[in-house]
Design a protein around this motif. Structure first.
Motif, PDB file in Angstrom:
ATOM      1  N   UNK A   1       0.843  -1.191   0.000  1.00  0.00           N
ATOM      2  CA  UNK A   1       0.000   0.000   0.000  1.00  0.00           C
ATOM      3  C   UNK A   1       0.878   1.240   0.000  1.00  0.00           C
ATOM      4  N   UNK A   2       0.570   2.186  -0.874  1.00  0.00           N
ATOM      5  CA  UNK A   2       1.384   3.404  -0.978  1.00  0.00           C
ATOM      6  C   UNK A   2       0.697   4.611  -0.348  1.00  0.00           C
ATOM      7  N   UNK A   3      -0.656   4.630  -0.363  1.00  0.00           N
ATOM      8  CA  UNK A   3      -1.405   5.781   0.131  1.00  0.00           C
ATOM      9  C   UNK A   3      -2.610   5.311   0.939  1.00  0.00           C
ATOM     10  N   UNK A   4      -2.959   6.099   1.950  1.00  0.00           N
ATOM     11  CA  UNK A   4      -4.133   5.818   2.770  1.00  0.00           C
ATOM     12  C   UNK A   4      -4.948   7.097   2.899  1.00  0.00           C
ATOM     13  N   UNK A   5      -6.261   7.001   2.672  1.00  0.00           N
ATOM     14  CA  UNK A   5      -7.151   8.147   2.843  1.00  0.00           C
ATOM     15  C   UNK A   5      -8.233   7.790   3.861  1.00  0.00           C
ATOM     16  N   UNK A   6      -8.427   8.665   4.836  1.00  0.00           N
ATOM     17  CA  UNK A   6      -9.467   8.471   5.851  1.00  0.00           C
ATOM     18  C   UNK A   6     -10.748   9.109   5.324  1.00  0.00           C
ATOM     19  N   UNK A   7     -11.378   8.410   4.382  1.00  0.00           N
ATOM     20  CA  UNK A   7     -12.572   8.921   3.718  1.00  0.00           C
ATOM     21  C   UNK A   7     -13.667   7.870   3.667  1.00  0.00           C
ATOM     22  N   UNK A   8     -13.539   6.820   4.469  1.00  0.00           N
ATOM     23  CA  UNK A   8     -14.550   5.778   4.509  1.00  0.00           C
ATOM     24  C   UNK A   8     -15.638   6.125   5.503  1.00  0.00           C
TER      25      UNK A   8
ATOM     26  N   UNK B   1      -0.560  10.033   3.615  1.00  0.00           N
ATOM     27  CA  UNK B   1      -1.696   9.764   4.488  1.00  0.00           C
ATOM     28  C   UNK B   1      -2.606  10.990   4.478  1.00  0.00           C
ATOM     29  N   UNK B   2      -3.878  10.804   4.149  1.00  0.00           N
ATOM     30  CA  UNK B   2      -4.820  11.918   4.044  1.00  0.00           C
ATOM     31  C   UNK B   2      -5.988  11.727   4.991  1.00  0.00           C
ATOM     32  N   UNK B   3      -6.243  12.743   5.815  1.00  0.00           N
ATOM     33  CA  UNK B   3      -7.401  12.744   6.711  1.00  0.00           C
ATOM     34  C   UNK B   3      -8.420  13.740   6.178  1.00  0.00           C
ATOM     35  N   UNK B   4      -9.661  13.283   6.021  1.00  0.00           N
ATOM     36  CA  UNK B   4     -10.716  14.134   5.494  1.00  0.00           C
ATOM     37  C   UNK B   4     -11.803  14.336   6.546  1.00  0.00           C
TER      38      UNK B   4
ATOM     39  N   UNK C   1      -1.541  14.904   4.765  1.00  0.00           N
ATOM     40  CA  UNK C   1      -2.396  15.747   3.939  1.00  0.00           C
ATOM     41  C   UNK C   1      -3.743  15.874   4.655  1.00  0.00           C
ATOM     42  N   UNK C   2      -4.226  17.098   4.782  1.00  0.00           N
ATOM     43  CA  UNK C   2      -5.471  17.344   5.505  1.00  0.00           C
ATOM     44  C   UNK C   2      -6.488  17.933   4.542  1.00  0.00           C
ATOM     45  N   UNK C   3      -7.692  17.338   4.528  1.00  0.00           N
ATOM     46  CA  UNK C   3      -8.736  17.778   3.600  1.00  0.00           C
ATOM     47  C   UNK C   3     -10.011  18.107   4.364  1.00  0.00           C
ATOM     48  N   UNK C   4     -10.637  19.220   3.996  1.00  0.00           N
ATOM     49  CA  UNK C   4     -11.882  19.658   4.632  1.00  0.00           C
ATOM     50  C   UNK C   4     -12.995  19.643   3.591  1.00  0.00           C
ATOM     51  N   UNK C   5     -14.066  18.918   3.896  1.00  0.00           N
ATOM     52  CA  UNK C   5     -15.213  18.832   2.987  1.00  0.00           C
ATOM     53  C   UNK C   5     -16.107  20.056   3.182  1.00  0.00           C
ATOM     54  N   UNK C   6     -16.097  20.953   2.221  1.00  0.00           N
ATOM     55  CA  UNK C   6     -16.831  22.210   2.340  1.00  0.00           C
ATOM     56  C   UNK C   6     -18.236  22.073   1.741  1.00  0.00           C
TER      57      UNK C   6
END
Length: 346
Positions: free
Chosen positions: A148-155, A184-187, A206-211
């Motif tokens: 695994x190369x990338x993980x996104x906390x979007x589940x 690693x991305x947290x949304x 990486x930090x992402x905000x759902x607008x």
């Protein structure tokens, strides 16, 4: 309650093997077999003495079981994982030629009740422990037979409502599994006080905000919990995050036909984000049976993007994968367990 081994660091595993009257070097072996080789039982660890393995055969590792896996035509795989208490959580493996990304869940269900998202329709049951998040990555890695190369906390779930376990899992994925922090991305849709709290950890993620809306009224319609977090305060906290971490922030914006995709809304969004060190991911809506929203036409999507570019707001259009397996953004749902709505977690 016995702590699963997958929740322990190298130092903690070394201390544990010594309590079992084993030499300290067994800790490093155990760490490698857990986090690199994906051992599901101490019986799997063939470098350990057979008698010791058999004695501790039932000691909890902290791995889930694959209850179901569905593969989309684009090779995206959605997994239903059964946890130790019998609950089901979903995770998604998204392969490309050069990457394998895992979309992990941070809660069983979600209390945020976003109007366009399937996961929130099933209610909230509980937070996941850090090892249950790490396990999702190891499970996908094993099933694909590649790293695994990338993980996104979007589940499933809102990561900032489970911040302690999410931070711990991020540290484990980085330090124990060996995935780079910037991969690693947290949304989040935004939780009062939690963005500042996350910033203080100084994680190189990486930090992402759902607008999803350029104004407070529409945002509350789409995200009911937004009534507790005015958009002006949310953006203020986002600026604090950028200033504190010295890292660019990503905004996510799901485009819903006739709802938030009009040209004047693109101009309004651009005004909010001017002078911001940010990137905007425009996500055309993924339909679900529980909501009547529709995906905009391609020309509306391009027009919205072009307007942001004219305001010098960097953006890209992100088409989700896994649609045929109900594995794309907003489509995760708890199909194999009864919905249990509990009070919002602390």
């Amino acid at each position: 309650m016995t702590q699963p081994l997958l929740s322990l660091s190298l130092e903690e595993l070394t201390a544990w093997v010594q309590t079992q009257d084993q030499p300290a070097y067994r800790g490093k072996q155990l760490h490698q077999w857990l986090y690199q080789k994906g051992a599901r039982s101490l019986l799997d660890i063939t470098v350990f003495p057979k008698a010791w393995r058999e004695k501790l055969a039932d000691y909890p590792i902290g791995r889930s079981a694959i209850a179901h896996c569905r593969t989309a035509p684009d090779e995206t795989r959605k997994y239903l994982l059964q946890l130790a208490d019998g609950l089901i959580v979903e995770t998604v493996g998204i392969p490309t030629e050069k990457r394998l990304t895992v979309c992990v869940s941070s809660q069983v269900g979600c209390p945020m009740d976003c109007d366009f998202c399937a996961t929130g329709k099933g209610g909230y049951t509980r937070n996941l422990a850090a090892h249950e998040i790490v396990d999702q990555v190891l499970t996908v890695q094993q099933d694909f037979g590649r790293r695994v190369s990338h993980v996104v906390y979007m589940g499933m779930g809102e990561p900032l409502l489970n911040l302690k376990a999410v931070v711990r899992s991020l540290q484990q994925l980085n330090q124990d599994v060996g995935i780079g922090g910037r991969s690693l991305t947290v949304s989040t849709v935004g939780v009062p006080r939690r963005i500042k709290e996350l910033a203080e950890h100084q994680l190189q993620i990486t930090f992402a905000v759902s607008l999803h809306a350029p104004d407070q009224s529409l945002r509350e319609q789409l995200i009911p919990t937004a009534k507790n977090y005015p958009i002006a305060k949310l953006l203020e906290d986002c600026r604090y995050y950028v200033k504190t971490t010295k890292r660019r922030l990503t905004f996510e914006y799901i485009l819903l036909a006739g709802v938030n995709d009009r040209p004047e809304q693109a101009h309004e969004l651009a005004q909010h984000l001017k002078g911001f060190q940010t990137h905007v991911n425009l996500i055309p809506y993924n339909p679900i049976s529980e909501a009547n929203y529709k995906r905009p036409q391609a020309k509306q999507i391009k027009q919205f993007s072009d307007i942001l570019h004219k305001h010098h707001i960097e953006n890209s259009i992100r088409y989700s994968r896994g649609l045929e397996a109900n594995a794309a953004c907003g489509q995760l749902r708890t199909q194999h367990q009864p919905a249990t709505t509990s009070p919002e977690p602390a």
